[in-house]
Structure formats: C-alpha cells, structure tokens
Design a protein around this motif. Structure first.
Motif, PDB file in Angstrom:
ATOM      1  N   MET A 140      17.556  22.355 -13.249  1.00 14.94           N
ATOM      2  CA  MET A 140      16.872  22.817 -12.050  1.00 14.94           C
ATOM      3  C   MET A 140      15.485  22.204 -11.949  1.00 14.94           C
ATOM      4  O   MET A 140      14.789  22.043 -12.946  1.00 14.94           O
ATOM      5  N   VAL A 141      15.079  21.868 -10.738  1.00 14.78           N
ATOM      6  CA  VAL A 141      13.714  21.418 -10.497  1.00 14.78           C
ATOM      7  C   VAL A 141      12.834  22.655 -10.321  1.00 14.78           C
ATOM      8  O   VAL A 141      13.068  23.462  -9.415  1.00 14.78           O
ATOM      9  N   THR A 142      11.852  22.814 -11.176  1.00 16.84           N
ATOM     10  CA  THR A 142      10.959  23.968 -11.079  1.00 16.84           C
ATOM     11  C   THR A 142       9.626  23.613 -10.429  1.00 16.84           C
ATOM     12  O   THR A 142       8.911  24.497  -9.957  1.00 16.84           O
ATOM     13  N   ALA A 143       9.278  22.334 -10.399  1.00 13.75           N
ATOM     14  CA  ALA A 143       8.059  21.891  -9.707  1.00 13.75           C
ATOM     15  C   ALA A 143       8.153  20.389  -9.460  1.00 13.75           C
ATOM     16  O   ALA A 143       8.601  19.645 -10.333  1.00 13.75           O
ATOM     17  N   VAL A 144       7.749  19.965  -8.273  1.00 17.35           N
ATOM     18  CA  VAL A 144       7.655  18.541  -7.953  1.00 17.35           C
ATOM     19  C   VAL A 144       6.184  18.157  -8.018  1.00 17.35           C
ATOM     20  O   VAL A 144       5.377  18.611  -7.202  1.00 17.35           O
ATOM     21  N   HIS A 145       5.835  17.350  -9.004  1.00 17.72           N
ATOM     22  CA  HIS A 145       4.439  16.956  -9.182  1.00 17.72           C
ATOM     23  C   HIS A 145       4.091  15.697  -8.395  1.00 17.72           C
ATOM     24  O   HIS A 145       2.965  15.540  -7.929  1.00 17.72           O
ATOM     25  N   TYR A 146       5.050  14.798  -8.270  1.00 16.19           N
ATOM     26  CA  TYR A 146       4.807  13.510  -7.608  1.00 16.19           C
ATOM     27  C   TYR A 146       6.099  13.123  -6.921  1.00 16.19           C
ATOM     28  O   TYR A 146       7.121  12.889  -7.568  1.00 16.19           O
ATOM     29  N   ALA A 147       6.077  13.114  -5.572  1.00 10.12           N
ATOM     30  CA  ALA A 147       7.300  12.914  -4.792  1.00 10.12           C
ATOM     31  C   ALA A 147       7.555  11.428  -4.553  1.00 10.12           C
ATOM     32  O   ALA A 147       6.615  10.618  -4.529  1.00 10.12           O
ATOM     33  N   PRO A 148       8.831  11.048  -4.348  1.00 10.59           N
ATOM     34  CA  PRO A 148       9.149   9.627  -4.207  1.00 10.59           C
ATOM     35  C   PRO A 148       8.531   8.953  -2.992  1.00 10.59           C
ATOM     36  O   PRO A 148       8.347   7.735  -2.993  1.00 10.59           O
ATOM     37  N   ASP A 149       8.204   9.720  -1.951  1.00  6.05           N
ATOM     38  CA  ASP A 149       7.605   9.089  -0.774  1.00  6.05           C
ATOM     39  C   ASP A 149       6.170   8.628  -1.018  1.00  6.05           C
ATOM     40  O   ASP A 149       5.577   7.946  -0.171  1.00  6.05           O
ATOM     41  N   ARG A 150       5.604   8.942  -2.186  1.00  6.95           N
ATOM     42  CA  ARG A 150       4.242   8.501  -2.491  1.00  6.95           C
ATOM     43  C   ARG A 150       4.218   7.140  -3.186  1.00  6.95           C
ATOM     44  O   ARG A 150       3.154   6.559  -3.368  1.00  6.95           O
ATOM     45  N   TRP A 151       5.396   6.622  -3.591  1.00  9.47           N
ATOM     46  CA  TRP A 151       5.430   5.296  -4.226  1.00  9.47           C
ATOM     47  C   TRP A 151       5.214   4.226  -3.165  1.00  9.47           C
ATOM     48  O   TRP A 151       5.751   4.294  -2.070  1.00  9.47           O
ATOM     49  N   ARG A 152       4.419   3.219  -3.497  1.00 14.64           N
ATOM     50  CA  ARG A 152       4.032   2.200  -2.516  1.00 14.64           C
ATOM     51  C   ARG A 152       4.309   0.794  -3.052  1.00 14.64           C
ATOM     52  O   ARG A 152       4.249   0.538  -4.258  1.00 14.64           O
ATOM     53  N   LEU A 153       4.573  -0.117  -2.123  1.00 16.81           N
ATOM     54  CA  LEU A 153       4.479  -1.534  -2.448  1.00 16.81           C
ATOM     55  C   LEU A 153       3.011  -1.876  -2.698  1.00 16.81           C
ATOM     56  O   LEU A 153       2.118  -1.058  -2.457  1.00 16.81           O
ATOM     57  N   ASP A 154       2.747  -3.096  -3.135  1.00 14.01           N
ATOM     58  CA  ASP A 154       1.365  -3.490  -3.417  1.00 14.01           C
ATOM     59  C   ASP A 154       1.004  -4.747  -2.632  1.00 14.01           C
ATOM     60  O   ASP A 154       0.415  -5.680  -3.161  1.00 14.01           O
ATOM     61  N   GLN A 155       1.370  -4.768  -1.351  1.00 17.16           N
ATOM     62  CA  GLN A 155       1.203  -5.964  -0.540  1.00 17.16           C
ATOM     63  C   GLN A 155      -0.129  -6.001   0.200  1.00 17.16           C
ATOM     64  O   GLN A 155      -0.741  -7.058   0.339  1.00 17.16           O
ATOM     65  N   LEU A 156      -0.594  -4.869   0.700  1.00 18.73           N
ATOM     66  CA  LEU A 156      -1.826  -4.850   1.483  1.00 18.73           C
ATOM     67  C   LEU A 156      -3.052  -4.949   0.588  1.00 18.73           C
ATOM     68  O   LEU A 156      -3.076  -4.412  -0.525  1.00 18.73           O
ATOM     69  N   ALA A 157      -4.075  -5.603   1.104  1.00 19.81           N
ATOM     70  CA  ALA A 157      -5.355  -5.666   0.396  1.00 19.81           C
ATOM     71  C   ALA A 157      -6.084  -4.332   0.547  1.00 19.81           C
ATOM     72  O   ALA A 157      -5.838  -3.582   1.504  1.00 19.81           O
ATOM     73  N   PRO A 158      -7.006  -4.015  -0.379  1.00 24.25           N
ATOM     74  CA  PRO A 158      -7.732  -2.734  -0.285  1.00 24.25           C
ATOM     75  C   PRO A 158      -8.432  -2.532   1.055  1.00 24.25           C
ATOM     76  O   PRO A 158      -8.450  -1.409   1.575  1.00 24.25           O
ATOM     77  N   ASP A 159      -9.027  -3.601   1.627  1.00 21.31           N
ATOM     78  CA  ASP A 159      -9.712  -3.421   2.905  1.00 21.31           C
ATOM     79  C   ASP A 159      -8.731  -3.108   4.026  1.00 21.31           C
ATOM     80  O   ASP A 159      -9.045  -2.356   4.958  1.00 21.31           O
ATOM     81  N   GLN A 160      -7.490  -3.654   3.955  1.00 15.81           N
ATOM     82  CA  GLN A 160      -6.472  -3.320   4.954  1.00 15.81           C
ATOM     83  C   GLN A 160      -6.039  -1.861   4.816  1.00 15.81           C
ATOM     84  O   GLN A 160      -5.848  -1.165   5.814  1.00 15.81           O
ATOM     85  N   ILE A 161      -5.888  -1.408   3.580  1.00 14.25           N
ATOM     86  CA  ILE A 161      -5.509  -0.006   3.354  1.00 14.25           C
ATOM     87  C   ILE A 161      -6.589   0.920   3.895  1.00 14.25           C
ATOM     88  O   ILE A 161      -6.293   1.917   4.575  1.00 14.25           O
ATOM     89  N   ASP A 162      -7.846   0.600   3.607  1.00 14.04           N
ATOM     90  CA  ASP A 162      -8.947   1.437   4.097  1.00 14.04           C
ATOM     91  C   ASP A 162      -8.976   1.467   5.620  1.00 14.04           C
ATOM     92  O   ASP A 162      -9.190   2.519   6.236  1.00 14.04           O
TER      93      ASP A 162
END
Length: 357
Positions: A140-162
């Motif tokens: 059983m899942v008793t707590a979700v600490h980090y959900a799969p929709d939070r995983w990201r590619l690493d294509q954008l530059a930091p200034d684009q993300i901001d």
C-alpha cells in the motif's frame, strides 16, 4: 516509430520540457521563451503527439477530498504467460502503470481504486483470476513524497525556465488564490477529468462543446481542480528519445522518523522520478530514470552516501514499460493509446472465461 528514424530535435525536447513546467500555457506565451513562432510550436506538438513521441495527460487522483487507495502489486506468472497477463493489466482502467521487470516478480503494477475493500475485490476477483497469474504481493502507498509529474527533462536553460515560470505565475495570479485549499473532485468533475487523460491541452472551447457547459464554467472548474491539487498534468517524451531510456525501482527500509529526510535526499537526485512510503516488507520505494543500466549502482551509492541509515533491500530494472500514467506504450516507449482511468467506481468481478486473452 524507430528512434533512429525520428525527426525529433533539441527544439522538440525544449518544447516538451516547457510543457512539463507549464502544461496548458498558450503557444503565444511559450513562443518568446523558446524563440519560435506560436504556429511553429503548435505544428511541432501536433507532429509529436500524432506519432506517439510525446503526450500530455491529465490525471485526477482524488475521490472527493481524499486520495484514492493506491498500491504497488508485484505479480508472479507461470512460465510463458507474462505477456498475455501484461496485456490484461494494461487494458484495465484501474492500473496506471505496468512494467515487466527483473528480480523476484514478473510484473510490477501500480493501481488506484476507491478504497481498501475495492482493492481487495479487485485483487481477488480480477487480478488473481487472470490466467497465468500464480501469485501477487501488494504494498500500500501510505504517502507520496515526490510524484512522477515533477520529473523534468534538462533541455531548457535556467534563464528560459525563470522566464517561463515567471510568465505562468503572472498569468495565473488573477485567478488562483495564493494558498488554495484542497479541492474536492466532485462527481460532475469526473467526465471533464477523463476527457483530459489522452490530451490535457484540449481547449476550453472543445470541452465546453462536448459537455454542453459554458466556457466560463469549464475554465472555473479546471482552475479550482488545478489550484486545489485534484488535477495534475504529466508531459512525457518517449523514453527511447528522452536520453533517459532505463527505468528502475528500488525498495529500501528506514526508521519512520527518517522517511521525510529520505524523500528529500531522493528528490535531490536528478534521476529520481517518484518516491513513496509504502507498507509491506519495506517501507520506502523509489522509481528512477537512468541513462544506462550501469548508472543504477552509482545512483544507489549516491543515495546511501547521503543517508547512511537507509538500507537498500531490493531493486528491479524494467525490461519493458507497458503502461505509464494511464498511457499504453510500445517497445520504444512511444504512446500507443490512452486507457482512460476509472479510479472511482467499484471493480466488477472478473468476467467468465479468460481475462484479457
């Protein structure tokens, strides 16, 4: 489609990364961030989704104000039967994820149902009656600490993300309260959520026409569900094209008071896709995306170095991911179709005769 013949390029990957950050942002908003015309982005996205190379799904994981009963089910199969057993589980609306794995199980399945009694009926009257299934073990899942929709590619530059996150915050500021309460996913919301399972970028106008609502009503419902965390979006690129083609799952054990620290440490590693507290033999579970199989040992070493009290107990590499986030996937990770989830109804008993064959 074979990845070697794919026309995907860095702009496509940047577009997917941008939609992971801002799933329903307009092409006009995304254009300046990505340095492309809005109509060019729209055509690229239409091509990516048309070939199954990318997709954006909406998942409503809530029954009223509560999360559903979620569990990981390890399935053991008779020799030679895991493919048809996998077929049956992939087609099931209660499974959100299905993988063929290494280790002490043939299949690893993520399920969501209304409550514990429904989970019992589902396992005993459906899963365990599929021809070829000889055993199951459920955590059983008793707590979700980090959900799969939070995983990201690493294509954008930091200034684009901001720039992108700043633009989306400003555009949402007028309609979304700063601290929105948990929003119940009501019965009348379910058709709207189901409609977003295959295409979470469907326009408000098309949703309004389908469900005979006003556009303002659709917009208001979506805003409430998004702000209240009852509707989440997940944008993905086929694993064979993402640069992170290997999926793996780890089981670990830690003192209960250390689980929050474990989750924070795991979330700090680039490869972590999700981490959850679970019941069963061990109380912590992590799924990861890797560039190579060999990276699994390095990831495990990094995690245990950060958390000496975390005891790794088991691991499994996915031989093939058959289903993820309610999407049926092909051998290269391309989307074949959406199996619209139904986590709200009570599962019917298995039909007479072979299931899924």
């Amino acid at each position: 489609m074979n990845s070697a013949n794919s026309a995907i390029d860095d702009m496509d990957r940047a577009l997917v990364h941008a939609l992971q950050l801002a799933p329903r942002a307009s092409w006009e908003l995304l254009g300046p961030v990505l340095g492309a015309r809005p109509d060019t982005l729209a055509r690229r996205w239409e091509r990516l989704t048309g070939t199954g190379e990318a997709w954006l799904t909406g998942i409503g994981l809530r029954t009223g104000v509560r999360p559903p009963c979620m569990a990981w089910v390890e399935v053991t199969c008779a020799p030679g039967t895991s493919p048809p057993v996998g077929d049956a589980l992939v087609a099931d609306p209660y499974t959100l994820g299905v993988e063929h794995t290494t280790g002490g199980r043939d299949l690893l399945v993520f399920v969501a149902l209304p409550d514990l009694p429904a989970l019992y009926r589902y396992l005993s009257s459906r899963v365990q009656l599929i021809p070829g299934v000889i055993g199951t073990r459920t955590s059983m899942v008793t707590a979700v600490h980090y959900a799969p929709d939070r995983w990201r590619l690493d294509q954008l530059a930091p200034d684009q993300i901001d720039l992108l996150t700043g633009r989306t915050r400003r555009s949402a500021h007028a309609t979304v309260p700063a601290t929105a309460p948990v929003a119940p996913l009501q019965y009348e919301d379910r058709p709207l959520v189901r409609a977003l399972a295959s295409d979470a970028r469907r326009s408000v106008a098309s949703l309004a026409r389908e469900f005979e609502m006003s556009e303002s009503t659709v917009r208001r419902r979506l805003t409430r569900l998004e702000a209240g965390q009852s509707l989440r979006y997940s944008c993905a690129l086929a694993s064979g094209l993402s640069g992170w083609p290997v999926s793996a799952t780890l089981w670990a054990e830690a003192a209960e008071y250390e689980l929050a620290d474990c989750a924070a440490a795991a979330a700090g590693l680039r490869e972590t896709r999700t981490c959850m507290s679970v019941s069963g033999p061990w109380n912590f579970m992590i799924s990861v995306r890797l560039r190579t199989v060999e990276d699994l040992s390095r990831y495990t070493a990094d995690l245990t170095r950060r958390l000496p009290g975390l005891r790794m107990r088991d691991s499994a590499v996915s031989l093939r991911v058959r289903k993820s986030e309610a999407q049926e996937l092909g051998p290269r990770g391309h989307r074949l179709r959406t199996v619209v989830p139904d986590i709200w109804s009570d599962p019917d008993p298995a039909p007479s005769g072979p299931v899924g064959l």
